[in-house]
Design an enzyme around this catalytic site. Structure first.
Site, short mmCIF file in Angstrom:
data_model
loop_
_atom_site.label_atom_id
_atom_site.label_comp_id
_atom_site.label_asym_id
_atom_site.label_seq_id
_atom_site.Cartn_x
_atom_site.Cartn_y
_atom_site.Cartn_z
N LYS A 144 0.86 -1.18 0.00
CA LYS A 144 0.00 0.00 0.00
C LYS A 144 0.90 1.23 0.00
CE LYS A 144 -4.46 0.89 0.14
NZ LYS A 144 -5.54 0.03 -0.41
P1 NAD Z 1 -13.37 7.68 -2.99
O1 NAD Z 1 -12.37 8.70 -2.61
O2 NAD Z 1 -13.78 7.56 -4.41
O3 NAD Z 1 -14.72 7.87 -2.14
C1 NAD Z 1 -14.74 7.93 -0.74
C2 NAD Z 1 -16.16 8.26 -0.27
O4 NAD Z 1 -16.14 8.25 1.17
C3 NAD Z 1 -16.65 9.64 -0.68
O5 NAD Z 1 -18.04 9.57 -0.93
C4 NAD Z 1 -16.40 10.49 0.56
O6 NAD Z 1 -17.29 11.58 0.66
C5 NAD Z 1 -16.68 9.47 1.65
N1 NAD Z 1 -16.02 9.80 2.93
C6 NAD Z 1 -14.76 10.22 3.13
N2 NAD Z 1 -14.54 10.46 4.43
C7 NAD Z 1 -15.68 10.16 5.06
C8 NAD Z 1 -16.11 10.20 6.41
N3 NAD Z 1 -15.27 10.65 7.38
N4 NAD Z 1 -17.37 9.80 6.71
C9 NAD Z 1 -18.21 9.39 5.73
N5 NAD Z 1 -17.88 9.35 4.45
C10 NAD Z 1 -16.64 9.73 4.12
O7 NAD Z 1 -12.75 6.30 -2.45
P2 NAD Z 1 -13.11 4.81 -2.92
O8 NAD Z 1 -12.12 4.41 -3.96
O9 NAD Z 1 -14.56 4.72 -3.18
O10 NAD Z 1 -12.74 3.98 -1.60
C11 NAD Z 1 -13.66 3.81 -0.53
C12 NAD Z 1 -13.19 2.67 0.38
O11 NAD Z 1 -13.08 1.46 -0.40
C13 NAD Z 1 -11.80 2.85 1.00
O12 NAD Z 1 -11.81 2.24 2.28
C14 NAD Z 1 -10.89 2.08 0.08
O13 NAD Z 1 -9.71 1.65 0.73
C15 NAD Z 1 -11.79 0.91 -0.25
N6 NAD Z 1 -11.44 0.22 -1.50
C16 NAD Z 1 -11.40 0.87 -2.70
C17 NAD Z 1 -11.12 0.17 -3.86
C18 NAD Z 1 -11.15 0.82 -5.22
O14 NAD Z 1 -11.06 0.08 -6.22
N7 NAD Z 1 -11.30 2.11 -5.33
C19 NAD Z 1 -10.81 -1.20 -3.79
C20 NAD Z 1 -10.86 -1.84 -2.55
C21 NAD Z 1 -11.18 -1.12 -1.41
#
Ligand code: NAD
Length: 412
Positions: free
Chosen positions: A104
């Site tokens: 990571k």
């Molecule tokens: P992103 O940045 O596209 O979206 C994040 C979302 O979370 C946004 O809607 C934001 O407003 C919200 N958010 C941020 N802080 C917050 C808080 N304190 N309270 C409530 N909502 C909050 O990110 P993403 O790529 O959608 O990732 C989201 C989660 O999924 C993370 O934990 C990430 O590690 C995990 N993840 C992502 C992927 C991927 O392919 N993008 C893969 C596996 C896991």
């Protein structure tokens, strides 16, 4: 001060090592990251002054193949969190049986505060500073919280300046730059695949089952859209600014348009605005945290009303909360299974890049479904046969496979 996220993930890890009866030397080898790099990233800001950021890349374990894991841009990102997320990648890639290790990366930055050009310069300098650790056969970054396909295009370009055209060095790229069709939706699609299968296994009548989703970014949006397409009713969604609730169901396309225009989900006229805490405690059938870590803790676990939780975010439930939920009979499908769709399609993207060949979107989606549901069924079967939770079963399978790899390699 409480324990760190890395310590928390290791509570799940240590319990798996105990159940698998692995020797202490293997425990230590698998718990600690193999390599960590912390770098300084000086950036010339648009107004001419120089700002220095901190960046990290943690390579947790490479026993099963090149390291793989996302890059996070977040103001609170730090080394302990990156270690935790890197170790989750090790268990996740092993659980879904991809030929990868776990890694990571992160930069401590609020990407919303930087201009497009500043983000470009930040990403390039970070890539140059970790360039000797990454590569198509060494370590392959991808997007995570706060980063996206554009970030990956910049990383690929910066790496290519030193090594020649190397699209396979990062995944989650724009399709025009060698990205895979279906990658953007992949994590959310995997969540929807698992929910549909779990609903069938629990004999739920999908039509009208009420779903609440925290987070409306890449993962949350696609999960909401595809789950709604599957017949479920999405009654609550939130972003960092708060959430919205409508017991009759939210129109996901209209909500996405509202977010595009206003920057958030609150104020959506077809729903009531609520806080993130209220959202987590809504009366519903399925709760999907898809935003950040540590949102279900000892403070709110007793009040969660959903009988089924799908962890789309990484580490949204703390170990103490996990115990409380289990005691209350709540089923938690763990992050290393539920959000593996992203890394599965990243793997497809990498193989397409290495072969200079492109799959159709249907092929990507079909293969994703096969791969993630295979892991889901392995986890479910192990949970039933060993009398453990789904998280325990998932960790037992993942940790067991990595332990086997280090043994077969004859490291020690
Ligand atoms: P992103 O940045 O596209 O979206 C994040 C979302 O979370 C946004 O809607 C934001 O407003 C919200 N958010 C941020 N802080 C917050 C808080 N304190 N309270 C409530 N909502 C909050 O990110 P993403 O790529 O959608 O990732 C989201 C989660 O999924 C993370 O934990 C990430 O590690 C995990 N993840 C992502 C992927 C991927 O392919 N993008 C893969 C596996 C896991």
């Amino acid at each position: 001060m409480g324990i760190s996220v890395f310590d928390e993930v290791n509570i799940f890890f240590d319990a798996a090592v105990d159940r698998l009866r692995l020797p202490d030397g293997i425990r230590e080898m698998l718990r600690l990251p193999w390599r960590e790099l912390q770098v300084q990233i000086p950036v010339r800001m648009d107004d001419g002054h120089i700002k220095v950021f901190q960046g990290f890349r943690v390579q947790h374990n490479g026993a099963r193949g090149p390291y793989k894991g996302g890059i996070r841009y977040h103001p609170k990102a730090g080394l302990e969190e990156v270690r935790a997320l890197a170790s989750l990648m090790t268990w996740k890639t092993a659980l879904v049986d991809l030929p990868y290790g776990g890694a990571k990366g992160a930069i401590t930055v609020d990407p919303g505060q930087l201009s497009f050009n500043e983000l470009n310069r930040l990403t390039r300098r970070y890539t140059q500073n970790i360039e000797h650790l990454i590569g198509p056969n060494r370590d392959i970054p991808a997007p995570d919280l706060g980063t996206n396909a554009q970030t990956m295009a910049w990383m690929m370009d910066a790496y290519g300046q030193a090594h020649g055209h190397s699209p396979a060095v990062v995944t989650g790229k724009p399709v025009e730059m060698g990205g895979s069709l279906g990658r953007q939706a992949a994590t959310g699609r995997g969540v929807a695949n698992i929910l549909a299968e779990a609903a069938q296994d629990s004999r739920l009548d999908i039509q009208g089952e009420r779903v609440v989703i925290q987070g409306f970014g890449n993962v949350g949006y696609w999960a909401a859209k595809l789950i709604a397409d599957g017949g479920f009713l999405i009654i609550g969604v939130s972003g960092v600014d708060g959430g919205v609730y409508n017991p009759k169901g939210l129109d996901i396309d209209n909500l996405a348009e509202h977010q595009r225009v206003t920057g958030g989900v609150t104020g959506f006229t077809e729903a009531k605005t609520i806080t993130n805490q209220e959202l987590l405690l809504l009366e519903c059938d399925i709760l999907i945290p898809a935003a950040i870590d540590n949102v279900i803790t000892e403070n709110n676990a007793s009040f969660i009303k959903a009988p089924l939780i799908l962890e789309a975010a990484n580490h949204p439930v703390t170990p103490v909360a996990d115990r409380i939920l289990t005691e209350r009979g709540v089923t938690v499908l763990p992050d290393i299974l539920v959000n593996a769709g992203g890394v599965i399609v990243s793997y497809f993207e990498w193989t397409q890049n290495l072969q200079q060949f492109r799959w159709t979107e249907n092929t990507v989606n079909d293969e994703l479904k096969k791969k993630i549901l295979q892991a889901y069924h392995e986890v479910r079967a192990r949970a039933l046969s060993d009398g453990v939770t789904h998280r325990e079963a998932a960790f037992d399978i993942g940790v067991g496979r990595v332990a086997q790899a280090v043994t077969l390699r004859g490291f020690v």
